[in-house]
Design a protein around this motif. Structure first.
Motif, PDB file in Angstrom:
ATOM      1  N   GLY A   1      28.543  21.524  56.288  1.00 55.38           N
ATOM      2  CA  GLY A   1      29.752  21.289  56.074  1.00 55.38           C
ATOM      3  C   GLY A   1      30.390  22.027  54.601  1.00 55.38           C
ATOM      4  N   LEU A   2      31.030  21.279  53.945  1.00 48.35           N
ATOM      5  CA  LEU A   2      31.653  21.669  52.438  1.00 48.35           C
ATOM      6  C   LEU A   2      30.688  21.625  51.552  1.00 48.35           C
ATOM      7  N   GLU A   3      29.635  20.717  51.581  1.00 45.66           N
ATOM      8  CA  GLU A   3      29.002  20.307  50.564  1.00 45.66           C
ATOM      9  C   GLU A   3      27.739  21.595  50.034  1.00 45.66           C
ATOM     10  N   THR A   4      28.190  22.582  49.727  1.00 47.15           N
ATOM     11  CA  THR A   4      27.400  23.817  49.618  1.00 47.15           C
ATOM     12  C   THR A   4      27.431  24.510  48.411  1.00 47.15           C
ATOM     13  N   THR A   5      26.662  25.515  48.175  1.00 45.89           N
ATOM     14  CA  THR A   5      26.724  26.306  46.986  1.00 45.89           C
ATOM     15  C   THR A   5      26.210  27.709  47.127  1.00 45.89           C
ATOM     16  N   ALA A   6      26.482  28.724  46.722  1.00 49.99           N
ATOM     17  CA  ALA A   6      25.749  29.992  46.482  1.00 49.99           C
ATOM     18  C   ALA A   6      25.102  29.950  45.162  1.00 49.99           C
ATOM     19  N   LEU A   7      24.062  30.818  45.061  1.00 53.10           N
ATOM     20  CA  LEU A   7      23.343  30.411  43.929  1.00 53.10           C
ATOM     21  C   LEU A   7      23.112  32.191  43.499  1.00 53.10           C
ATOM     22  N   SER A   8      22.958  32.166  41.941  1.00 57.32           N
ATOM     23  CA  SER A   8      22.759  33.444  41.316  1.00 57.32           C
ATOM     24  C   SER A   8      21.383  33.965  41.697  1.00 57.32           C
ATOM     25  N   THR A   9      21.170  35.388  41.313  1.00 49.20           N
ATOM     26  CA  THR A   9      19.754  35.712  41.415  1.00 49.20           C
ATOM     27  C   THR A   9      18.665  35.110  40.993  1.00 49.20           C
ATOM     28  N   ALA A  10      18.657  34.272  39.649  1.00 52.16           N
ATOM     29  CA  ALA A  10      17.800  33.495  39.009  1.00 52.16           C
ATOM     30  C   ALA A  10      17.294  32.314  39.910  1.00 52.16           C
ATOM     31  N   LEU A  11      18.556  31.773  40.797  1.00 50.20           N
ATOM     32  CA  LEU A  11      17.983  30.727  41.341  1.00 50.20           C
ATOM     33  C   LEU A  11      17.717  30.961  42.856  1.00 50.20           C
ATOM     34  N   PHE A  12      18.410  32.100  43.518  1.00 49.68           N
ATOM     35  CA  PHE A  12      18.370  32.442  44.822  1.00 49.68           C
ATOM     36  C   PHE A  12      16.830  32.659  45.484  1.00 49.68           C
ATOM     37  N   ASN A  13      15.955  33.086  44.546  1.00 50.60           N
ATOM     38  CA  ASN A  13      14.376  33.460  44.939  1.00 50.60           C
ATOM     39  C   ASN A  13      14.497  34.423  46.201  1.00 50.60           C
ATOM     40  N   ASN A  14      15.255  35.366  46.189  1.00 55.07           N
ATOM     41  CA  ASN A  14      15.259  36.347  47.545  1.00 55.07           C
ATOM     42  C   ASN A  14      15.298  35.367  48.854  1.00 55.07           C
ATOM     43  N   GLY A  15      16.234  34.514  48.734  1.00 59.74           N
ATOM     44  CA  GLY A  15      16.396  33.574  50.034  1.00 59.74           C
ATOM     45  C   GLY A  15      15.619  32.424  50.174  1.00 59.74           C
ATOM     46  N   TYR A  16      14.295  32.151  49.333  1.00 61.93           N
ATOM     47  CA  TYR A  16      13.579  31.099  49.694  1.00 61.93           C
ATOM     48  C   TYR A  16      14.206  29.889  49.182  1.00 61.93           C
ATOM     49  N   ALA A  17      14.921  29.858  48.193  1.00 64.56           N
ATOM     50  CA  ALA A  17      15.783  28.782  47.915  1.00 64.56           C
ATOM     51  C   ALA A  17      17.072  28.048  48.864  1.00 64.56           C
ATOM     52  N   CYS A  18      17.086  29.051  49.806  1.00 63.10           N
ATOM     53  CA  CYS A  18      17.913  28.498  50.913  1.00 63.10           C
ATOM     54  C   CYS A  18      17.530  27.074  51.692  1.00 63.10           C
ATOM     55  N   GLY A  19      18.467  26.305  51.579  1.00 62.31           N
ATOM     56  CA  GLY A  19      18.084  24.840  52.060  1.00 62.31           C
ATOM     57  C   GLY A  19      17.972  23.656  50.957  1.00 62.31           C
ATOM     58  N   ALA A  20      17.615  24.214  49.665  1.00 65.07           N
ATOM     59  CA  ALA A  20      17.167  23.264  48.671  1.00 65.07           C
ATOM     60  C   ALA A  20      18.476  22.683  48.330  1.00 65.07           C
ATOM     61  N   CYS A  21      18.497  21.358  47.995  1.00 67.22           N
ATOM     62  CA  CYS A  21      19.612  20.581  47.503  1.00 67.22           C
ATOM     63  C   CYS A  21      19.543  20.317  45.876  1.00 67.22           C
ATOM     64  N   PHE A  22      20.653  20.430  45.664  1.00 69.68           N
ATOM     65  CA  PHE A  22      20.917  20.198  44.042  1.00 69.68           C
ATOM     66  C   PHE A  22      21.912  19.220  43.748  1.00 69.68           C
ATOM     67  N   GLU A  23      21.694  18.289  42.346  1.00 69.95           N
ATOM     68  CA  GLU A  23      22.727  17.268  42.241  1.00 69.95           C
ATOM     69  C   GLU A  23      23.440  18.040  41.056  1.00 69.95           C
ATOM     70  N   ILE A  24      24.608  17.872  40.867  1.00 73.48           N
ATOM     71  CA  ILE A  24      25.327  18.611  39.533  1.00 73.48           C
ATOM     72  C   ILE A  24      26.376  17.631  39.088  1.00 73.48           C
ATOM     73  N   VAL A  25      26.477  17.717  37.802  1.00 68.29           N
ATOM     74  CA  VAL A  25      27.559  17.037  37.191  1.00 68.29           C
ATOM     75  C   VAL A  25      27.984  17.793  36.050  1.00 68.29           C
ATOM     76  N   CYS A  26      29.447  17.707  35.815  1.00 69.10           N
ATOM     77  CA  CYS A  26      30.119  18.729  34.825  1.00 69.10           C
ATOM     78  C   CYS A  26      29.536  18.193  33.431  1.00 69.10           C
ATOM     79  N   ARG A  27      29.306  19.188  32.768  1.00 66.13           N
ATOM     80  CA  ARG A  27      29.016  18.894  31.236  1.00 66.13           C
ATOM     81  C   ARG A  27      30.043  18.910  30.393  1.00 66.13           C
ATOM     82  N   ASN A  28      30.494  17.731  29.744  1.00 67.81           N
ATOM     83  CA  ASN A  28      31.582  17.911  28.653  1.00 67.81           C
ATOM     84  C   ASN A  28      30.992  18.343  27.468  1.00 67.81           C
ATOM     85  N   ILE A  29      31.756  19.227  26.941  1.00 66.06           N
ATOM     86  CA  ILE A  29      31.357  19.739  25.302  1.00 66.06           C
ATOM     87  C   ILE A  29      32.401  19.442  24.501  1.00 66.06           C
ATOM     88  N   PRO A  30      32.184  19.690  23.145  1.00 64.59           N
ATOM     89  CA  PRO A  30      33.563  19.413  22.279  1.00 64.59           C
ATOM     90  C   PRO A  30      34.552  20.233  22.596  1.00 64.59           C
TER      91      PRO A  30
END
Length: 249
Positions: free
Chosen positions: A58-87
């Motif tokens: 569905g829509l619960e997806t993300t594209a990953l940068s080179t540092a995370l994509f690992n030549n496609g081996y990261a495909c299918g991995a799940c991540f929890e994400i929170v927006c980080r407030n800064i001053p």
């Protein structure tokens, strides 16, 4: 005192996330979005899943940068994400999202502001729906907390069969727990176990004629766990069709 106030605010933001898991959160990443609110522009990605609605992502997806994509081996991995407030930052919304890696965010070496997916940056290019769940649309880009989490699936591991009688390829998807596949072996009813090679994304291939044979699979994920799925496809299987194993991780 200021640091204490920030830490308390972070705890409130992350509730009901267990405090015991806070040390698993990483902060060296940012998030943007691509496509539209209905998933336009996010289908047919570099992981090979095709129609993400059809495949269950569905829509619960993300594209990953080179540092995370690992030549496609990261495909299918799940991540929890929170927006980080800064001053001085007021674009974040409360709560977290869980997304599956289904695409690659390519580097842009042309300069300007579109360099977030360049190495060595860790970056998540979310679907617009997911981005606007944790941040205001007008933000465009936000710093985040992120961590790997198990992928929860309701049915068995699935296999879409492709190729021709002399070259066989399978897309492995709907993988639970670790989610990302690191190895696939296949067995016909007239063969032993044969090791498949990673072609692209989560497509795995092997040369040989398996037509007319029942097909079984051994799937290994990044955490080293292997699942044996016997007789996934019957002897009259067809190219272009998907078949489901009886189990998941």
């Amino acid at each position: 005192m200021a640091n204490l106030i920030f830490f308390i605010a972070l705890l409130v933001l992350l509730l009901p996330i267990s405090a015991a898991l806070l040390d698993a959160w990483l902060t060296d990443a940012n998030a943007t979005f691509y496509g539209d609110m209905y998933g336009g522009g996010t289908m047919q990605g570099a992981c090979g899943y095709g129609d993400l609605y059809k495949q269950g992502y569905g829509l619960e997806t993300t594209a990953l940068s080179t540092a995370l994509f690992n030549n496609g081996y990261a495909c299918g991995a799940c991540f929890e994400i929170v927006c980080r407030n800064i001053p001085g930052w007021n674009y974040c919304k409360k709560g977290s999202i869980v997304v599956t890696a289904t695409n690659f965010c390519p580097p842009n070496y042309g300069g300007g502001t579109g360099h977030w997916c360049n190495p060595p940056y860790k970056h998540f290019d979310l679907s617009m729906k997911m981005f606007t769940t944790i941040a205001e649309y007008r933000a465009g880009i936000v710093p985040i907390y992120y961590r790997r989490v198990p992928c929860h699936k309701q049915s068995g591991v699935k296999f879409e069969l492709k190729g021709n009688p002399y070259w066989f390829m399978v897309l492995v998807y709907n993988v639970g727990n670790a989610g990302d596949v690191y190895g696939v072996r296949i067995k016909g009813s007239n063969t032993g176990w044969l090791t498949m090679s990673k072609n692209w994304g989560q497509n795995w291939d092997i040369r040989g004629n398996l037509v007319g044979q029942r097909l079984s699979f051994l799937v290994t994920t990044s955490d080293g766990k292997t699942l044996e799925l016997e007789d996934v496809a019957p002897s009259n299987w067809q190219f272009g069709q998907s078949y489901e194993g009886k189990y998941n991780f």
